[in-house]
Design a protein around this motif. Structure first.
Motif, short mmCIF file in Angstrom:
data_model
loop_
_atom_site.label_atom_id
_atom_site.label_comp_id
_atom_site.label_asym_id
_atom_site.label_seq_id
_atom_site.Cartn_x
_atom_site.Cartn_y
_atom_site.Cartn_z
N ALA A 93 35.55 95.95 8.28
CA ALA A 93 35.89 97.15 8.11
C ALA A 93 36.75 97.45 9.21
CB ALA A 93 34.59 97.86 8.42
N LEU A 158 33.29 102.67 13.20
CA LEU A 158 32.36 101.79 12.01
C LEU A 158 31.36 102.95 11.57
CD1 LEU A 158 32.07 98.51 13.86
CD2 LEU A 158 33.13 98.79 11.73
N ASN A 162 28.24 98.99 7.28
CA ASN A 162 29.28 97.98 7.59
C ASN A 162 28.49 96.71 8.12
OD1 ASN A 162 31.68 100.44 8.84
ND2 ASN A 162 31.27 99.67 6.74
#
Length: 232
Positions: A93, A158, A162
């Motif tokens: 990510a 984040l 994730n």
């Protein structure tokens, strides 16, 4: 990470954890939480070499990303793994794909960090369990250095859901799903909440964050909370 030292590091004694070099062939005994607590509560200014001197600072976690206080074990979670040192960390990510080195405590009793001159290097704290073992493993890394953003610069962006993948030296990859991202002041760091053993394999990924000043550096740590959901 910050160049500041907001409080005195822990003194080494029978009640504090000591650094012990880890060997892949024979796992060493890990210090229990009680033995680690003083070092971790007073020593986690851990990344002390960040600069913070850039036009745009690192992203900070949103309040909605706060970790669940008592997260439920993931459905179908794999069994805990045996000991094996961390070798590489990937966080798709935020485009992290970095080697991992072992880190312990420095001479003053602080949790150590990888060399600041390598922007793409993370550290696995050997005073805790290895990633995938029962308990809470810990990865650390710099947010920036004098040249620019470093390995965990994007950590605060984040989101829950994730994933963090940690390849181990035994060739297996422990996959952790994030259930919280928060920033904590270094002078009020919730050690038990961050490092406490939840009874299942978990991971914490930590870098510097919060406000920055030239006098004291970063005043907080960004902490990612994640649990083991897969093994490959």
């Amino acid at each position: 990470m910050s160049s500041s030292q907001p409080f005195e590091p822990a003194k080494q004694s029978a009640d504090t954890a000591t650094f012990e070099e880890c060997e892949e062939e024979r796992p060493r005994k890990r210090a229990p939480w009680g033995a680690m607590a003083l070092v971790l509560l007073t020593g986690l200014a851990l990344i002390r070499n960040g600069s913070g001197e850039f036009d745009v600072g690192p992203p900070q976690p949103a309040s909605a990303a706060a970790a669940d206080r008592a997260p439920a074990e993931a459905d179908g979670a794999p069994a805990p793994l045996a000991f094996s040192a961390a070798d590489r960390v990937r966080v798709k990510a935020i485009r992290v794909d970095a080697p991992v080195m072992a880190v312990g405590l420095d001479a003053e009793g602080w949790v150590d960090a990888p060399p600041p001159d390598d922007p793409n290097l993370a550290g696995w704290f050997t005073g805790a369990v290895s990633p995938g073992e029962k308990g809470t493993s810990v990865l650390v890394g710099h947010v920036d250095n004098q040249q620019g953003p470093a390995v965990f610069y994007g950590l605060g962006s984040l989101k829950k859901g994730n994933r963090v993948e940690v390849r181990r030296q035994d060739g297996r990859t422990a996959v952790f799903e994030i259930y919280g991202i928060e920033v904590f002041a270094k002078n009020d760091f919730p050690g038990h909440r961050v490092y406490g053993d939840t009874g299942v394999p978990e991971l914490r990924v930590i870098t510097c964050g919060g406000g920055f000043s030239k006098q004291s550096g970063y005043d907080g740590n960004v902490v990612v909370f994640a649990r083991l959901v897969d093994v490959r």
